[in-house]
Write an enzyme that holds these catalytic residues in place. Structure first.
Site, PDB file in Angstrom:
ATOM      1  N   ASN A 122       8.860  35.553  -1.036  1.00 36.52           N
ATOM      2  CA  ASN A 122       8.549  34.513  -2.541  1.00 36.52           C
ATOM      3  C   ASN A 122       7.237  35.474  -2.681  1.00 36.52           C
ATOM      4  O   ASN A 122       7.115  36.368  -3.254  1.00 36.52           O
ATOM      5  CB  ASN A 122       8.390  33.784  -1.344  1.00 36.52           C
ATOM      6  N   ASP A 171       1.576  25.487  -5.273  1.00 32.51           N
ATOM      7  CA  ASP A 171       2.988  26.764  -5.413  1.00 32.51           C
ATOM      8  C   ASP A 171       1.807  27.338  -5.151  1.00 32.51           C
ATOM      9  O   ASP A 171       0.501  27.948  -4.281  1.00 32.51           O
ATOM     10  CB  ASP A 171       3.544  25.840  -6.207  1.00 32.51           C
TER      11      ASP A 171
END
Ligand code: CA
Length: 296
Positions: free
Chosen positions: A105, A202
């Site tokens: 990620n 995020d």
């Protein structure tokens, strides 16, 4: 500080999971990715062109390489990428990484040019299999953290002494003492706690005043925080719920670029946010700092 202008749409890209915004100062272009769409983009504000390249597997992040070209954290591991030829060169599988249960990620380079990227579970498991990895300039890879849920925003202070890190399900920002000479991290502590009504933290980036910008997934916004006090300083609303990453760019680093996602939204939700998956820009009244390139 100047008042922020309104966010503007840059690209109506309709990305499934737009992510990974990073300004390439050498090229004066913005790189970003569509994780699920398996694509790496290079947007040139001077021409409006947004070049796309299919990299063949899910891609978690992109960073420039000091010698030219790009580095990627792909589903399976770290890779070199030449956007001119489309050639992907996968490095050996990182230790303890099982692509059947986890994928790479978010990630960025530290001030010394080491590439840090983390993983997240592909399926729910009792113990989170995610890890944070560090790829050094010599090509060696180490596990720096274990038991990570969803490895996300990572940033280093201008004095090169502190690293900020977001493991999204924890809804907080943790700081570490960071040793620029060795790349070691120590003394983990929580510096920002995110209230649930703001969405999930995020991607993140630091500005020139040392404040942390955080893209709020399901929070319709990007927020600015003081990591020394834990206080939220500013909220800029976006016309999309899933704001995923943020990066300062432009010749003066005064434009904040933002990516967003449309994956997982219902038809009804998409009707209410037709620009989901787009790339946006806003001038928040503060400048960013130059992103580091991978030195390997
Ligand atoms: Ca992310």
């Amino acid at each position: 500080m100047a008042t922020a202008g309104d966010p503007e749409l840059v690209l109506d890209a309709k990305a499934l999971l737009g992510e990974g915004a990073i300004w390439n100062a050498a090229l004066q272009q913005l790189h970003w990715i569509d994780i699920v769409g398996r694509r790496v983009f290079t947007y040139d504000p001077a021409t409006g062109e947004n070049r796309a390249a299919d990299v063949g597997q899910m891609v978690g992040t992109v960073v420039p390489r000091a010698g030219g070209g790009l580095m990627l954290a792909l589903h399976e591991g770290f890779a070199g990428f030449d956007p001119d030829t489309g050639r992907v060169t996968l490095l050996p599988r990182p230790p303890e990484h099982d692509p059947a249960i986890a994928r790479f990620n978010d990630g960025k380079c530290d001030p010394a040019g080491r590439f840090w990227a983390g993983t997240m579970a592909l399926v729910k498991r009792p113990n989170p299999p995610g890890k944070l990895y560090r790829l050094d300039a010599d090509g060696s890879v180490r596990v720096m953290l274990r038991d990570v849920g969803t490895s996300n925003g990572i940033a280093w202070t201008l004095d090169r002494r502190t690293m900020y890190y977001i493991d999204t399900p924890l809804r907080r920002v943790d700081a570490f003492d960071y040793d620029d000479a060795t790349g070691a991290i120590a003394n983990r502590r929580t510096v920002i706690t995110i209230p649930p009504d703001l969405g999930r933290p995020d991607g993140s980036t630091l500005d020139a005043e040392g404040m942390l910008w955080i893209a709020m997934y399901n929070g319709w916004s990007v927020t600015r925080w003081n990591p020394r006090t834990g206080e939220r300083l500013q909220t800029i609303r976006l016309p999309v719920a899933r704001v995923t990453s943020c990066a300062f760019g432009g010749p003066d680093l005064d434009t904040l670029y933002l990516t967003s996602a449309r994956t997982g939204l219902t038809d009804e939700q998409l009707a209410a946010q037709p620009l989901a998956g787009g790339v946006f820009q806003v001038k928040p009244g503060v400048r960013g700092v130059r992103a580091s390139a991978y030195q390997g």
